[in-house]
Write a protein that holds these residues in place. Structure first.
Motif, PDB file in Angstrom:
ATOM      1  N   VAL A 278       0.885  -1.171   0.000  1.00  0.00           N
ATOM      2  CA  VAL A 278       0.000   0.000   0.000  1.00  0.00           C
ATOM      3  C   VAL A 278       0.918   1.214   0.000  1.00  0.00           C
ATOM      4  O   VAL A 278       1.506   1.567   1.025  1.00  0.00           O
ATOM      5  CB  VAL A 278      -0.923   0.009   1.229  1.00  0.00           C
ATOM      6  CG1 VAL A 278      -1.840   1.217   1.185  1.00  0.00           C
ATOM      7  CG2 VAL A 278      -1.735  -1.286   1.300  1.00  0.00           C
ATOM      8  N   ARG A 280       0.704   4.564  -0.297  1.00  0.00           N
ATOM      9  CA  ARG A 280       0.493   5.765   0.512  1.00  0.00           C
ATOM     10  C   ARG A 280       0.850   5.556   1.971  1.00  0.00           C
ATOM     11  O   ARG A 280       1.328   6.470   2.648  1.00  0.00           O
ATOM     12  CB  ARG A 280      -0.973   6.209   0.401  1.00  0.00           C
ATOM     13  CG  ARG A 280      -1.353   6.735  -0.990  1.00  0.00           C
ATOM     14  CD  ARG A 280      -2.773   7.246  -1.001  1.00  0.00           C
ATOM     15  NE  ARG A 280      -3.134   7.769  -2.322  1.00  0.00           N
ATOM     16  CZ  ARG A 280      -4.330   8.284  -2.618  1.00  0.00           C
ATOM     17  NH1 ARG A 280      -5.275   8.346  -1.672  1.00  0.00           N
ATOM     18  NH2 ARG A 280      -4.565   8.729  -3.824  1.00  0.00           N
ATOM     19  N   GLU A 281       0.646   4.338   2.457  1.00  0.00           N
ATOM     20  CA  GLU A 281       0.924   4.051   3.859  1.00  0.00           C
ATOM     21  C   GLU A 281       2.289   3.385   4.045  1.00  0.00           C
ATOM     22  O   GLU A 281       2.716   3.154   5.183  1.00  0.00           O
ATOM     23  CB  GLU A 281      -0.163   3.139   4.432  1.00  0.00           C
ATOM     24  CG  GLU A 281      -1.568   3.739   4.338  1.00  0.00           C
ATOM     25  CD  GLU A 281      -2.638   2.760   4.785  1.00  0.00           C
ATOM     26  OE1 GLU A 281      -2.265   1.676   5.280  1.00  0.00           O
ATOM     27  OE2 GLU A 281      -3.829   3.078   4.643  1.00  0.00           O
ATOM     28  N   ALA A 282       2.976   3.087   2.923  1.00  0.00           N
ATOM     29  CA  ALA A 282       4.262   2.387   2.977  1.00  0.00           C
ATOM     30  C   ALA A 282       4.143   1.142   3.851  1.00  0.00           C
ATOM     31  O   ALA A 282       5.006   0.855   4.685  1.00  0.00           O
ATOM     32  CB  ALA A 282       5.367   3.305   3.495  1.00  0.00           C
ATOM     33  N   ASN A 283       3.053   0.400   3.630  1.00  0.00           N
ATOM     34  CA  ASN A 283       2.752  -0.758   4.462  1.00  0.00           C
ATOM     35  C   ASN A 283       2.376  -1.945   3.572  1.00  0.00           C
ATOM     36  O   ASN A 283       1.876  -1.776   2.465  1.00  0.00           O
ATOM     37  CB  ASN A 283       1.607  -0.434   5.423  1.00  0.00           C
ATOM     38  CG  ASN A 283       1.426  -1.513   6.471  1.00  0.00           C
ATOM     39  OD1 ASN A 283       2.371  -2.188   6.842  1.00  0.00           O
ATOM     40  ND2 ASN A 283       0.199  -1.678   6.934  1.00  0.00           N
ATOM     41  N   TRP A 284       2.624  -3.175   4.076  1.00  0.00           N
ATOM     42  CA  TRP A 284       2.314  -4.389   3.337  1.00  0.00           C
ATOM     43  C   TRP A 284       1.064  -5.049   3.903  1.00  0.00           C
ATOM     44  O   TRP A 284       0.897  -5.120   5.115  1.00  0.00           O
ATOM     45  CB  TRP A 284       3.469  -5.375   3.409  1.00  0.00           C
ATOM     46  CG  TRP A 284       4.744  -4.868   2.812  1.00  0.00           C
ATOM     47  CD1 TRP A 284       5.751  -4.218   3.471  1.00  0.00           C
ATOM     48  CD2 TRP A 284       5.153  -4.961   1.441  1.00  0.00           C
ATOM     49  NE1 TRP A 284       6.763  -3.906   2.599  1.00  0.00           N
ATOM     50  CE2 TRP A 284       6.432  -4.356   1.352  1.00  0.00           C
ATOM     51  CE3 TRP A 284       4.580  -5.503   0.288  1.00  0.00           C
ATOM     52  CZ2 TRP A 284       7.134  -4.270   0.151  1.00  0.00           C
ATOM     53  CZ3 TRP A 284       5.271  -5.419  -0.903  1.00  0.00           C
ATOM     54  CH2 TRP A 284       6.526  -4.812  -0.968  1.00  0.00           C
ATOM     55  N   VAL A 285       0.204  -5.529   3.006  1.00  0.00           N
ATOM     56  CA  VAL A 285      -1.023  -6.213   3.399  1.00  0.00           C
ATOM     57  C   VAL A 285      -0.964  -7.649   2.887  1.00  0.00           C
ATOM     58  O   VAL A 285      -0.712  -7.879   1.690  1.00  0.00           O
ATOM     59  CB  VAL A 285      -2.273  -5.497   2.832  1.00  0.00           C
ATOM     60  CG1 VAL A 285      -3.529  -6.288   3.184  1.00  0.00           C
ATOM     61  CG2 VAL A 285      -2.362  -4.074   3.362  1.00  0.00           C
TER      62      VAL A 285
END
Length: 335
Positions: A278, A280-285
């Motif tokens: 993701v 924009r959030e610099a995060n992995w889902v």
């Protein structure tokens, strides 16, 4: 009639042919051969009308051939590479051609485009800066004045890091980047300086493969603990993206799936996980988890390691492969 067919009509017909049929057609007669040769080597103007082929090239051994898999007929083709003067390593598919580099990582980078079916090879111009083992990324499309990529018939190659000549004549890590534009057929050095730490990691711990998505190029390090380096093209900024379970994964690769960046990683328990970034959030889902029993079946025997496993993405699918094959790419795919 066919020997007098205009090139624009004939090339449109050629666009419906699979790679092996196109190679045969190009050797049918002089007129067809001239038509085939008159098109730019890396042209992607004609969108392929057939599913892409999976191409595998060896990196551990200096193999004299590569292998291509016809998805429609479920058939493998062995393609000799005797037309190449030096062993090469595949980087990325560009339409019906393969971007490749010499396999030796101790020599200055030289890139070229080849088609193993038609035995064509075109060397790209030398880089503006001597670089040994830099990271390489490919972006499809040309930029307008606002920095937006539009024309998908062109491409750009980004080369970052590598070992270069220091100010006093010794070797040093190169913290700069240069770009090749297919429409100009030349390299340009751009002043996008990176942290020295990134230059080291891009040179020593990063394979040549990269993933482009939503305006950024991504590279993943090749050893634990894994991490991802990102170049945001419009803002010209470098940043690091953390990897989930970075120190526990036995292998980790980045693939492009439905225009998104997907991280594929395997654990010692025989499980493979897929995470989607993701931005924009610099995060992995977490989006998928391969059952342990299926992972063990892929490995072949109990106690085997994921360490030699690699993967490649195409459309909605992600494919795992292993052994001594260094890169799998989708030959003839339109980006």
């Amino acid at each position: 009639m066919w020997s007098c067919t205009p090139f624009d009509v004939l090339s449109k017909i050629f666009s419906y042919l699979s790679p092996d049929s196109l190679a045969s057609a190009s050797s049918t007669c002089k007129h067809w051969h001239i038509c085939f040769k008159s098109y730019p080597l890396y042209s992607t103007t004609n969108k392929p009308q057939h599913p892409p082929w999976f191409l595998a090239m060896s990196t551990r051994s200096m193999s004299s051939c590569c292998y291509a898999h016809d998805m429609d007929r479920d058939r493998w083709h062995s393609l000799p590479l005797d037309f190449l003067t030096d062993p090469v390593r595949a980087i990325s598919a560009i339409g019906s051609f393969i971007l490749c580099r010499q396999s030796a990582s101790s020599t200055p980078l030289q890139l070229g485009l080849c088609n193993p079916f038609t035995k064509q090879l075109k060397l790209l111009p030398p880089l503006t800066t001597l670089r040994i083992n830099p990271a390489i990324g490919v972006v499809f499309g040309t930029r307008d004045k606002k920095g937006t990529f539009e024309d998908q018939n062109q491409f750009r190659i980004y080369v970052a890091g590598g070992m270069g000549e220091g100010p006093k004549g010794g070797a040093s890590y190169e913290p700069t980047l240069e770009v090749y534009e297919s429409v100009k057929n030349k390299w340009e050095s751009v002043g996008w300086m990176m942290p020295v730490e990134f230059a080291v990691r891009l040179t020593v711990w990063t394979p040549n493969e990269s993933v482009y998505s939503q305006g950024a190029l991504y590279w993943i390090t090749s050893a634990r603990a894994y991490s991802v380096m990102c170049l945001e093209i419009e803002s010209k900024q470098w940043k690091e993206v953390k990897v989930p379970m970075a120190d526990k994964l036995e292998f980790a690769s980045l693939v492009r799936r439905k225009e998104r960046v997907v991280l594929v990683g395997g654990t010692s328990e025989g499980e493979v996980c897929l995470w989607e970034l993701v931005v924009r959030e610099a995060n992995w889902v977490l989006i998928e988890r391969v059952p342990s029993e299926l992972g063990q079946r892929f490995l072949g025997c109990k106690g085997s390691s994921w360490c030699s496993t690699k993967c490649v993405g195409s459309g909605e699918a992600v494919y795992l492969y292993g052994g001594s094959w260094g890169l799998g790419c989708w030959f003839g795919e339109q980006y």
